[in-house]
Write a protein that holds these residues in place. Structure first.
Motif, short mmCIF file in Angstrom:
data_model
loop_
_atom_site.label_atom_id
_atom_site.label_comp_id
_atom_site.label_asym_id
_atom_site.label_seq_id
_atom_site.Cartn_x
_atom_site.Cartn_y
_atom_site.Cartn_z
N GLU A 1 0.83 -1.21 0.00
CA GLU A 1 0.00 0.00 0.00
C GLU A 1 0.86 1.25 0.00
O GLU A 1 2.05 1.22 0.34
N ALA A 2 0.27 2.38 -0.38
CA ALA A 2 0.96 3.67 -0.43
C ALA A 2 1.56 3.99 0.94
O ALA A 2 0.94 3.77 1.97
N GLY A 3 2.80 4.45 0.93
CA GLY A 3 3.50 4.80 2.15
C GLY A 3 4.44 3.70 2.65
O GLY A 3 5.31 3.96 3.47
N GLU A 4 4.28 2.47 2.17
CA GLU A 4 5.16 1.38 2.59
C GLU A 4 6.50 1.49 1.85
O GLU A 4 6.57 2.03 0.76
N GLU A 5 7.53 0.95 2.50
CA GLU A 5 8.84 0.86 1.84
C GLU A 5 9.01 -0.55 1.32
O GLU A 5 8.67 -1.52 1.99
N VAL A 6 9.56 -0.63 0.10
CA VAL A 6 9.78 -1.93 -0.54
C VAL A 6 11.24 -1.98 -1.02
O VAL A 6 11.89 -0.95 -1.14
N ASP A 7 11.71 -3.19 -1.27
CA ASP A 7 13.06 -3.38 -1.81
C ASP A 7 12.96 -3.71 -3.29
O ASP A 7 12.14 -4.53 -3.71
N VAL A 8 13.83 -3.10 -4.09
CA VAL A 8 13.86 -3.36 -5.52
C VAL A 8 14.71 -4.61 -5.75
O VAL A 8 15.86 -4.67 -5.35
N VAL A 9 14.11 -5.60 -6.40
CA VAL A 9 14.78 -6.87 -6.65
C VAL A 9 15.38 -6.89 -8.05
O VAL A 9 16.48 -7.38 -8.26
N GLU A 10 14.66 -6.35 -9.02
CA GLU A 10 15.07 -6.41 -10.42
C GLU A 10 14.46 -5.22 -11.15
O GLU A 10 13.49 -4.63 -10.70
N ILE A 11 15.06 -4.89 -12.28
CA ILE A 11 14.48 -3.88 -13.18
C ILE A 11 14.24 -4.56 -14.51
O ILE A 11 15.17 -5.13 -15.10
N GLU A 12 13.02 -4.53 -14.97
CA GLU A 12 12.67 -5.08 -16.28
C GLU A 12 12.14 -3.94 -17.14
O GLU A 12 11.01 -3.49 -16.95
N GLY A 13 12.97 -3.48 -18.06
CA GLY A 13 12.57 -2.33 -18.89
C GLY A 13 12.45 -1.10 -18.01
O GLY A 13 13.40 -0.68 -17.38
N ALA A 14 11.21 -0.54 -17.96
CA ALA A 14 10.96 0.64 -17.12
C ALA A 14 10.14 0.28 -15.89
O ALA A 14 9.54 1.15 -15.27
N THR A 15 10.13 -1.00 -15.54
CA THR A 15 9.34 -1.47 -14.40
C THR A 15 10.27 -2.07 -13.34
O THR A 15 11.10 -2.92 -13.65
N ALA A 16 10.08 -1.62 -12.11
CA ALA A 16 10.85 -2.16 -11.00
C ALA A 16 10.08 -3.32 -10.39
O ALA A 16 8.87 -3.20 -10.15
N ILE A 17 10.75 -4.41 -10.17
CA ILE A 17 10.16 -5.57 -9.50
C ILE A 17 10.53 -5.45 -8.02
O ILE A 17 11.70 -5.37 -7.68
N VAL A 18 9.50 -5.42 -7.16
CA VAL A 18 9.74 -5.13 -5.74
C VAL A 18 9.23 -6.24 -4.85
O VAL A 18 8.41 -7.06 -5.26
N MET A 19 9.75 -6.23 -3.62
CA MET A 19 9.23 -7.14 -2.60
C MET A 19 9.30 -6.46 -1.25
O MET A 19 10.01 -5.53 -1.01
#
Length: 143
Positions: free
Chosen positions: A125-143
């Motif tokens: 949800e908005a306001g949470e912090e996430v970790d970036v695992v991978e970048i695919e094109g212009a999209t960040a894959i997060v967890m």
């Protein structure tokens, strides 16, 4: 041809070995060229032909035996400074719009990125912090 000193022939050989070094980028040619320069120095100091060839061989083999493994080790190591999208992997980002398996928005390194959750069943949800695992094109894959 007899009036040209031996050291000149060694320098011509060094230049001849330097040309394939530049063309092929094979450092071994450079090491052989340095060996030829050592042969030229030996000839210039008055060493006999056998000594010149021995100095050429010893210097060339020593350089190849010592420098080549070091160069290979440095070439195989990853750069210590990550740049571009590699620098973004592992960074933390702030969720701006809900992120789930189908998409969302995050703020990463001061920029707004589209994002997708690594686990498609999970939502952030908005306001949470996430970790970036991978970048695919212009999209960040997060967890």
């Amino acid at each position: 041809m007899d009036d040209i000193d031996a050291w000149v022939w060694w320098l011509i050989g060094a230049v001849g070995l330097g040309i394939p070094l530049v063309v092929t980028a094979m450092p071994e040619f450079g090491m052989l060229a340095v060996g030829a320069v050592a042969g030229a120095v030996t000839a210039g100091l008055g060493g006999g032909v056998v000594l010149q060839v021995v100095v050429f061989a010893v210097v060339s083999v020593a350089l190849i035996a010592v420098v080549r493994p070091v160069a290979t080790r440095h070439r195989s190591q990853r750069p210590q400074l990550a740049t571009g999208i590699d620098a973004l992997k592992g960074k933390q980002a702030l969720v701006l719009e809900r992120v789930d398996g189908s998409g969302g928005r995050i703020k990463l390194a001061g920029e707004v990125w589209s994002a997708r959750a690594l686990d498609t069943g999970r939502a952030y949800e908005a306001g949470e912090e996430v970790d970036v695992v991978e970048i695919e094109g212009a999209t960040a894959i997060v967890m």
